[in-house]
Scaffold this motif. Structure first.
Motif, PDB file in Angstrom:
ATOM      1  N   ASP A 789       7.802   4.190  36.055  1.00  0.00           N
ATOM      2  CA  ASP A 789       8.846   3.164  36.111  1.00  0.00           C
ATOM      3  C   ASP A 789       8.300   1.820  36.569  1.00  0.00           C
ATOM      4  N   ILE A 790       7.027   1.777  37.007  1.00  0.00           N
ATOM      5  CA  ILE A 790       6.448   0.521  37.485  1.00  0.00           C
ATOM      6  C   ILE A 790       5.966  -0.266  36.266  1.00  0.00           C
ATOM      7  N   VAL A 791       6.829  -1.036  35.700  1.00  0.00           N
ATOM      8  CA  VAL A 791       6.501  -1.750  34.456  1.00  0.00           C
ATOM      9  C   VAL A 791       5.530  -2.893  34.704  1.00  0.00           C
ATOM     10  N   SER A 792       5.376  -3.316  35.962  1.00  0.00           N
ATOM     11  CA  SER A 792       4.444  -4.413  36.259  1.00  0.00           C
ATOM     12  C   SER A 792       2.992  -3.946  36.278  1.00  0.00           C
ATOM     13  N   LEU A 793       2.741  -2.622  36.249  1.00  0.00           N
ATOM     14  CA  LEU A 793       1.391  -2.078  36.406  1.00  0.00           C
ATOM     15  C   LEU A 793       0.502  -2.469  35.217  1.00  0.00           C
ATOM     16  N   LYS A 794      -0.712  -2.964  35.541  1.00  0.00           N
ATOM     17  CA  LYS A 794      -1.663  -3.375  34.514  1.00  0.00           C
ATOM     18  C   LYS A 794      -2.890  -2.471  34.455  1.00  0.00           C
ATOM     19  N   LYS A 795      -3.278  -1.896  35.592  1.00  0.00           N
ATOM     20  CA  LYS A 795      -4.483  -1.072  35.632  1.00  0.00           C
ATOM     21  C   LYS A 795      -4.186   0.216  36.387  1.00  0.00           C
ATOM     22  N   LEU A 796      -4.627   1.339  35.807  1.00  0.00           N
ATOM     23  CA  LEU A 796      -4.473   2.648  36.444  1.00  0.00           C
ATOM     24  C   LEU A 796      -5.818   3.367  36.363  1.00  0.00           C
ATOM     25  N   TYR A 797      -6.434   3.583  37.529  1.00  0.00           N
ATOM     26  CA  TYR A 797      -7.732   4.255  37.608  1.00  0.00           C
ATOM     27  C   TYR A 797      -7.527   5.623  38.271  1.00  0.00           C
ATOM     28  N   ILE A 798      -7.947   6.676  37.588  1.00  0.00           N
ATOM     29  CA  ILE A 798      -7.882   8.034  38.142  1.00  0.00           C
ATOM     30  C   ILE A 798      -9.272   8.647  37.993  1.00  0.00           C
ATOM     31  N   THR A 799      -9.931   8.946  39.127  1.00  0.00           N
ATOM     32  CA  THR A 799     -11.305   9.442  39.082  1.00  0.00           C
ATOM     33  C   THR A 799     -11.435  10.701  39.928  1.00  0.00           C
ATOM     34  N   LEU A 820      -6.401   2.077  31.306  1.00  0.00           N
ATOM     35  CA  LEU A 820      -6.231   3.417  31.880  1.00  0.00           C
ATOM     36  C   LEU A 820      -7.609   4.060  31.904  1.00  0.00           C
ATOM     37  N   MET A 821      -8.172   4.197  33.095  1.00  0.00           N
ATOM     38  CA  MET A 821      -9.504   4.776  33.215  1.00  0.00           C
ATOM     39  C   MET A 821      -9.392   6.174  33.819  1.00  0.00           C
ATOM     40  N   LEU A 822      -9.917   7.164  33.106  1.00  0.00           N
ATOM     41  CA  LEU A 822      -9.884   8.555  33.538  1.00  0.00           C
ATOM     42  C   LEU A 822     -11.329   9.036  33.640  1.00  0.00           C
ATOM     43  N   SER A 823     -11.770   9.334  34.848  1.00  0.00           N
ATOM     44  CA  SER A 823     -13.165   9.725  35.071  1.00  0.00           C
ATOM     45  C   SER A 823     -13.221  11.080  35.763  1.00  0.00           C
ATOM     46  N   SER A 824     -13.984  12.017  35.179  1.00  0.00           N
ATOM     47  CA  SER A 824     -14.192  13.346  35.770  1.00  0.00           C
ATOM     48  C   SER A 824     -12.862  14.040  36.056  1.00  0.00           C
ATOM     49  N   CYS A 825     -11.946  14.007  35.093  1.00  0.00           N
ATOM     50  CA  CYS A 825     -10.654  14.687  35.223  1.00  0.00           C
ATOM     51  C   CYS A 825     -10.411  15.516  33.970  1.00  0.00           C
ATOM     52  N   ARG A 826      -9.719  16.637  34.164  1.00  0.00           N
ATOM     53  CA  ARG A 826      -9.266  17.427  33.030  1.00  0.00           C
ATOM     54  C   ARG A 826      -7.846  16.964  32.703  1.00  0.00           C
ATOM     55  N   TYR A 827      -7.615  16.436  31.537  1.00  0.00           N
ATOM     56  CA  TYR A 827      -6.305  15.867  31.263  1.00  0.00           C
ATOM     57  C   TYR A 827      -6.015  15.921  29.767  1.00  0.00           C
ATOM     58  N   LEU A 828      -4.761  15.743  29.449  1.00  0.00           N
ATOM     59  CA  LEU A 828      -4.294  15.585  28.073  1.00  0.00           C
ATOM     60  C   LEU A 828      -3.464  14.319  28.012  1.00  0.00           C
ATOM     61  N   LEU A 829      -3.794  13.431  27.074  1.00  0.00           N
ATOM     62  CA  LEU A 829      -3.022  12.210  26.928  1.00  0.00           C
ATOM     63  C   LEU A 829      -1.786  12.492  26.074  1.00  0.00           C
ATOM     64  N   PRO A 830      -0.613  12.089  26.546  1.00  0.00           N
ATOM     65  CA  PRO A 830       0.598  12.283  25.737  1.00  0.00           C
ATOM     66  C   PRO A 830       0.597  11.324  24.549  1.00  0.00           C
ATOM     67  N   ASN A 831       1.333  11.674  23.511  1.00  0.00           N
ATOM     68  CA  ASN A 831       1.406  10.829  22.320  1.00  0.00           C
ATOM     69  C   ASN A 831       2.054   9.488  22.598  1.00  0.00           C
ATOM     70  N   SER A 832       2.803   9.398  23.686  1.00  0.00           N
ATOM     71  CA  SER A 832       3.545   8.174  23.976  1.00  0.00           C
ATOM     72  C   SER A 832       2.638   6.989  24.265  1.00  0.00           C
ATOM     73  N   LEU A 836       1.828   1.831  23.400  1.00  0.00           N
ATOM     74  CA  LEU A 836       1.461   0.721  24.265  1.00  0.00           C
ATOM     75  C   LEU A 836       0.596  -0.282  23.505  1.00  0.00           C
ATOM     76  N   GLU A 837       0.869  -1.541  23.697  1.00  0.00           N
ATOM     77  CA  GLU A 837       0.102  -2.608  23.072  1.00  0.00           C
ATOM     78  C   GLU A 837      -0.968  -3.119  24.048  1.00  0.00           C
ATOM     79  N   SER A 838      -2.080  -3.651  23.491  1.00  0.00           N
ATOM     80  CA  SER A 838      -3.183  -4.194  24.310  1.00  0.00           C
ATOM     81  C   SER A 838      -3.611  -3.182  25.365  1.00  0.00           C
ATOM     82  N   PHE A 839      -3.800  -1.950  24.935  1.00  0.00           N
ATOM     83  CA  PHE A 839      -4.032  -0.837  25.863  1.00  0.00           C
ATOM     84  C   PHE A 839      -5.431  -0.285  25.620  1.00  0.00           C
ATOM     85  N   GLU A 840      -6.169  -0.039  26.703  1.00  0.00           N
ATOM     86  CA  GLU A 840      -7.541   0.454  26.608  1.00  0.00           C
ATOM     87  C   GLU A 840      -7.694   1.711  27.446  1.00  0.00           C
TER      88      GLU A 840
END
Length: 845
Positions: A789-799, A820-832, A836-840
């Motif tokens: 719900d935090i629409v202001s968020l620009k960067k999310l790092y999970i390591t 969105l940086m995911l390092s050394s995590c087991r994860y599945l990205l949702p289709n949603s 997102l635009e301008s998303f890396e």
């Protein structure tokens, strides 16, 4: 080693022979059989000794044949014991026992007559083959060395020839000088003869031509000198290559296997790996030899390496841990622990368990922890163990005693500025002699390959004398003067000579280090002083330093200026940067980069922060609290206003969170370091209206429960919060609103889901949050849905969140998310996320 089993068989053989001899000595009725066995066993003993010597030379073992002999000898020993223990009532059994002994005697005779000669022949053949191979390698080595020596001799001849050319040119220059002298005499005569103007003019023109020729000759001489100098540099490099090649050749002949290098990449899971020693080390060869001699002495279990601060004790300990002979003996049982001023015994022992891959338990008392450590060391004590306790302070002798156990092959090496009491074996590391000091300084200042190579030798020698043999001072001053012009060097010598900066022993080094900061601008100096906010002997996360500097000095927010400052400080050798993981794509959060400081350099930082004003007037105020003992100025002047912009408070494991009041309205960065399981934020935080960055770090082993988070809710300028090793139930931290908070970092935190905060919408409580950094949070199984719900968020790092397996589909609601940086995590990205635009997405697994 390979011959240990053979030695054990020899021991058993000796015991059996002794038993047979004792029976024979008593005059037993079966003396003939016993005498035959004595002869046979003596023959086997002599043959086995020859085999053992050959096996030791070849580092091999004849397991199958020796094992058969072992079984026969064990059987014989049991028979002899039965025969000895037979009483009169069972004398009828003795003939039967003796018959079995006759069979054993026959079996040993066959082994001695058939198997042992075959073994000896095979070993001798193998010995001849090894000697033949070694002889061929030695011949090839001698040929290579001979070629190198011929090349070096050729270069020497060329240099000699150039010297002769230079000598001839010098003689020509002297002749020209004589000519010039004559020209001057003629010129004087011409001035006296005013009538022959034309003759004077012609002669003057001739003189100008000759002077031009002199200048040309001088230029040629200078070029020749430079060429000779380049040749000398090349010769020196070739000599160094030859010396290194000799060393490698000797190493290849002496051993066939190179020890595997020790890796220290995994800081979190192997915290006590020996650090790498510095690249340039001078003058420690003899101390290294002496220290190894003490450690290899079976009669010495604990060695104290003592010396003044900055004399190279830690460097010597690091070098020792990476010595080939030490690594060969102790292998992966080398532990390097920095103790420092306020060590926590239970945490150190817990880290030792983690280092060896064992499960970690919470210890109720020090005694329980010490008992568990003893059991662990005995469990791994089948191999030798080396425990290095670095930077042990005076008064910590009782702590060291808790690490002492009666375990074979277990050694302890202590380094301390003090001469610790209660230890017999000590080694005093003196400062470097003048020659070694000069060598270390020249290499550190890079005098051979920099613009500073034109500095006069006399200036260099004076600076080296100022450093008084302290390796740390020589290194820091050398780095600070590297690439500086000669005028800067002379100015330094003048300042130090006139100012009396090197007068007293301990203050000498401090003054030397202080003056080495002159090459830095004032802003970088202020940044350096800020590092004193973090505890001694700990890895300082670079991301925490970035959070402090970015807000304190109003940088551009991307962290690049802060990282640049760290690298610049590292280039001055004031800090060390430790990168625990290197990826092809450099990350922006620098979560795998840490900073370490030498204890003496941190003393310099604390010294600099205390130079201006009293405790109340300093820009940086660092407070260390032992137990509940607050500084006198705090208790006596509770209402006194503190004007510091950076406030650091460190408490130990006995602190009870009873905070006296304090007024600190100017604080912009607050660093709280603690070790207790429960910690209450001080109430005086709510008066810090200018607070921009809060860094809360638990240096204990288990996550801590934090209370009184509500004091943060009324701070209007708070922009960054960094929490490490704490339990957290909500990102809002039970605050109604953190209206200007822009970044939250949760490192090694226990994130506990809680339904008590449903009345507070996270998007309303954190309306300006732009960045979340979550690292090493093993309890994080799924990302809280309310974060989306935090629409202001620009960067999310999970390591390094190993249990996180999936991201919620609601992540597609973060319309402003850029990285969105995911390092050394087991994860599945949702289709949603595709919406997102301008998303890396940066996958660094």
């Amino acid at each position: 080693m390979a011959f240990v089993f053979t030695a054990a068989v020899g021991t058993l053989l000796g015991e059996l022979l002794h038993e047979v001899w004792e029976l024979k000595k008593k005059g037993d009725m079966f003396e003939t059989v016993l005498e035959s066995m004595e002869i046979t066993l003596t023959s086997v003993t002599q043959a086995l000794e020859k085999i053992k010597v050959l096996n030791k030379e070849l580092d091999r073992e004849n397991d199958k044949e020796i094992w058969k002999l072992w079984k026969q000898l064990e059987k014989g020993k049991k028979l002899v014991n039965k025969y000895k223990q037979a009483k009169c009532s069972s004398c009828l059994k003795k003939p039967f026992y003796m018959k079995d002994l006759e069979k054993l005697d026959d079996s040993l005779k066959r082994f001695c007559q058939i198997v042992i000669p075959v073994l000896q022949s095979g070993i001798q053949m193998e010995t001849l083959l090894v000697l033949e191979d070694n002889q061929e390698e030695l011949i090839e080595t001698h040929e290579d060395v001979k070629d190198i020596q011929e090349k070096v001799q050729h270069i020497h001849e060329e240099v000699k020839h150039n010297h002769e050319v230079v000598r001839d040119i010098n003689e020509g220059v002297r002749d020209i000088h004589e000519d010039v002298k004559q020209v001057k005499e003629i010129d004087q005569k011409v001035k006296d003869i005013h009538t022959n103007v034309e003759g004077i003019s012609d002669r003057v023109n001739d003189i100008h031509v000759e002077v031009k020729e002199v200048k040309e000759v001088r230029a040629e001489v200078k070029g020749t000198h430079d060429g000779v100098k380049d040749i000398q540099v090349q010769v020196k490099k070739i000599h160094e290559e030859v010396r290194d090649m000799h060393k490698d050749l000797r190493s290849n002949i002496q051993t066939e296997k190179a020890a595997s290098p020790v890796s220290n990449n995994n800081v979190h899971f192997r915290p006590f790996m020996p650090p790498e020693p510095p690249r340039v080390i001078v003058g420690l060869d003899k101390p290294m030899k002496d220290l190894k001699s003490k450690l290899f002495n079976d009669g010495i279990s604990t060695v104290v390496l003592t010396g003044p601060g900055g004399s190279g004790k830690t460097t010597l300990a690091k070098k020792l841990c990476h010595d080939e002979a030490i690594k060969e003996k102790y292998k992966d049982n080398i532990f390097f622990i920095t103790v420092s001023k306020s060590p926590d015994l239970k945490i150190i022992i817990q880290q030792l368990f983690r280092h060896k891959g064992h499960s970690v338990h919470e210890f109720r008392t020090d005694e329980e922890a010490v008992h568990s450590l003893e059991q662990l060391l005995k469990q791994i004590g089948t191999k030798p163990i080396l425990l290095v306790l670095d930077d042990v302070w005076s008064g910590s002798e009782s702590l060291v005693d808790k690490f002492k156990f009666q375990i074979k092959g277990y050694k302890i090496l202590l380094t301390s500025r003090s001469s610790l009491r209660g230890f017999d074996s000590k080694y005093k590391l003196d400062t470097l002699n003048y020659e070694d000091s000069l060598s270390l300084f020249r290499q550190t200042a890079d005098l051979q390959n920099s613009t500073s190579n034109k500095v006069e030798d006399e200036v260099v020698k004076k600076i080296v004398k100022f450093c008084k043999g302290f390796p740390l001072a020589l290194t820091v001053v050398g780095r600070s003067l590297r690439q500086q012009q000669p005028a800067v060097w002379k100015t330094k010598v003048k300042q130090w000579s006139n100012g009396g900066a090197f007068i007293e022993s301990n203050n000498d080094l401090l003054a030397c280090l202080t003056t080495s900061l002159d090459a830095m601008d004032n802003k970088l100096k202020e940044c350096y002083v800020d590092l004193g906010a973090f505890p001694e002997g700990q890895l300082i996360p670079a991301s925490a330093i970035i959070d402090m500097w970015e807000e304190l000095y109003e940088m551009n927010g991307d962290g690049l200026s802060s990282i640049s400052n760290l690298h610049e400080l590292s280039s001055f050798n004031l800090i060390d940067l430790v990168v625990t993981r290197t990826d092809e794509n450099e990350t922006e959060d620098y979560s795998e980069t840490f900073v370490t400081q030498h204890g003496l350099l941190r003393d310099l930082v604390i010294h600099l922060s205390g130079l201006v004003g009293s405790e109340q007037g300093r820009k940086n105020l660092v407070v260390d609290i032992n137990g509940d003992e607050f500084p006198g100025w705090w208790k006596q002047q509770e209402q006194q206003t503190i004007m510091a912009r950076v406030l650091s408070i460190t408490t130990d494991e006995t602190f009870k969170s009873s905070w006296p009041n304090i007024q600190a309205p100017e604080v912009e960065v607050l660093v709280l370091n603690f070790r207790t399981k429960k910690y209450s934020l001080p109430k005086f935080i709510k008066s810090m209206d200018k607070l921009k960055t809060l860094i809360l770090t638990n240096y204990g082993f288990f996550s801590a429960e934090i209370s009184n988070f509500k004091v943060l809710g009324i701070l209007p300028n708070l922009k960054r919060i960094r929490l490490e090793q704490v339990s957290i139930h909500s990102l809002t931290m039970h605050c109604d609103q953190l209206e200007n908070l822009q970044k939250i970092s949760l490192i090694r935190c226990n994130i506990v889901p809680s339904g008590n905060d449903k009345s507070i919408r996270i998007s309303d409580a954190l309306p300006k949050l732009e960045e979340i950094n979550i690292g090493y949070c093993d309890s994080l199984i799924e990302l809280p849905v309310e974060l989306c719900d935090i629409v202001s968020l620009k960067k999310l790092y999970i390591t390094n969140c190993q249990c996180l397996s999936i991201l919620p589909p609601e992540i597609g609601k973060m319309v402003n998310l850029q990285v969105l940086m995911l390092s050394s995590c087991r994860y599945l990205l949702p289709n949603s996320v595709t919406a997102l635009e301008s998303f890396e997405v940066r996958d660094l697994r």
